[in-house]
Design a protein around this motif. Structure first.
Motif: not given
Length: 316
Positions: A40, A42-44, A95, A126-131
């Motif tokens: 959540s 990470a938005g994925v 995503d 997507m780097r920096g999004r903690n995927v």
């Protein structure tokens, strides 16, 4: 550190709640909740992948990330199909409808209750999004549901962001240094360099791992350690090269270059010099019983020397 989202009030972002209720012990349920929270944040959405179209999407994503030699891809669609049919792990992070990250792992020897995480990658955008964090927490919860207690994997010890992610953010333990583990790999990341790797072991219910999965990062301050008497086992010269130091202190500091990937392109001879220097120090220290206690994202491994690790009762 931001608070974890309230997952009881959000849409489902992993497939982990499909497990039977009687399989959700307290520890496993907490791992599922942590995985949901990470996805959540990470938005994925993260889920297992089994059908051919989805597995082919993983193959294409890895091809985009690594740009490998076409004759030797890191993993093929057919192999992933066989792995999933045998009950192993392939998962993707999405995503919206776009696959942006994936992770492939397989079981170890039955008596070990272990899994080897073979390859994981996230698209550059997507780097920096903690995927990657979301993917690893999904893998952890999934593994616990299968009765697995430990996941192991390898990473290049010269890549700072990976060392920081594995040691500081995930709370995993360095187990072994593996010189030129994969031999020559002709891709956009590894080409022209030996494929030295460090073996990481992730004890899934160990207190440091539980804390890490709840968002507690293990911060390490190499400068403070040096001020307190740590020895520079490997430092950096004025022109950016490695300088061997001393190893006669309880705490040892081992430098790595800030961006080995750029260095391979701009100064390949210097990159090889760093590879050899880090290999020499870490192989010797780990073999002697020293223990990696942290990684400073400024580019330092911090080790408890063999004598210190033994005195703490924490030798390998």
């Amino acid at each position: 550190m931001t608070d974890a989202p309230d997952i009881t009030s959000m849409k489902r972002v992993t497939d982990l709640h499909d497990a039977p209720a009687d399989e959700l012990t307290v520890a496993v349920d907490a791992a599922v909740q942590a995985a949901d929270a990470a996805a959540s944040a990470a938005g994925v959405t993260v889920r297992e992948l089994r059908d051919l179209a989805a597995l082919d999407g993983v193959y294409r994503l890895y091809d985009e990330i690594w740009r490998p030699d076409p004759s030797n891809p890191p993993v093929t669609t057919e192999l992933m199909r066989a792995l999933t049919k045998a009950g192993n792990y392939v998962a993707g992070a999405f995503d919206g409808d776009t696959l942006v990250g994936a992770c492939v792992g397989f079981f170890g020897a039955p008596a070990d209750e272990a899994m080897h995480s073979h390859i994981a990658g996230v698209s550059a955008g997507m780097r920096g999004r903690n995927v990657g964090f979301a993917l690893k927490l999904h893998q952890r919860a999934w593994a616990l549901l299968q009765g697995v207690s430990e996941i192991a994997w390898t990473f290049d010890p010269l890549i700072c962001r990976n060392a920081y992610f594995n040691v500081a953010k995930l709370g995993a333990c360095v187990s072994e240094y593996l010189p030129n583990f994969y031999g020559g790999m002709h891709d956009s990341i590894n080409d022209g360099d030996d494929t030295d790797r460090v073996l990481i072991r992730w004890a899934l219910t160990a207190p440091p791992v539980v804390a890490a999965c709840a968002g507690t990062v293990q911060h390490t301050d190499a400068a403070a350690a040096r001020a307190a008497g740590a020895a520079l086992a490997l430092g950096t010269s004025a022109d950016g090269g490695p300088v061997a130091g001393r190893t006669d202190a309880a705490t040892l500091l081992v430098a790595v270059p800030p961006d080995i990937e750029s260095l391979r392109r701009s100064a390949p001879a210097l990159a090889r010099e760093w590879r050899a220097a880090v290999r020499e120090v870490l192989v010797a220290q780990l073999a002697a019983g020293a223990r990696v206690t942290g990684f400073d994202r400024a580019g330092w491994y911090v080790l408890a020397s063999a004598s210190e690790a033994t005195a703490d009762g924490m030798s390998r």
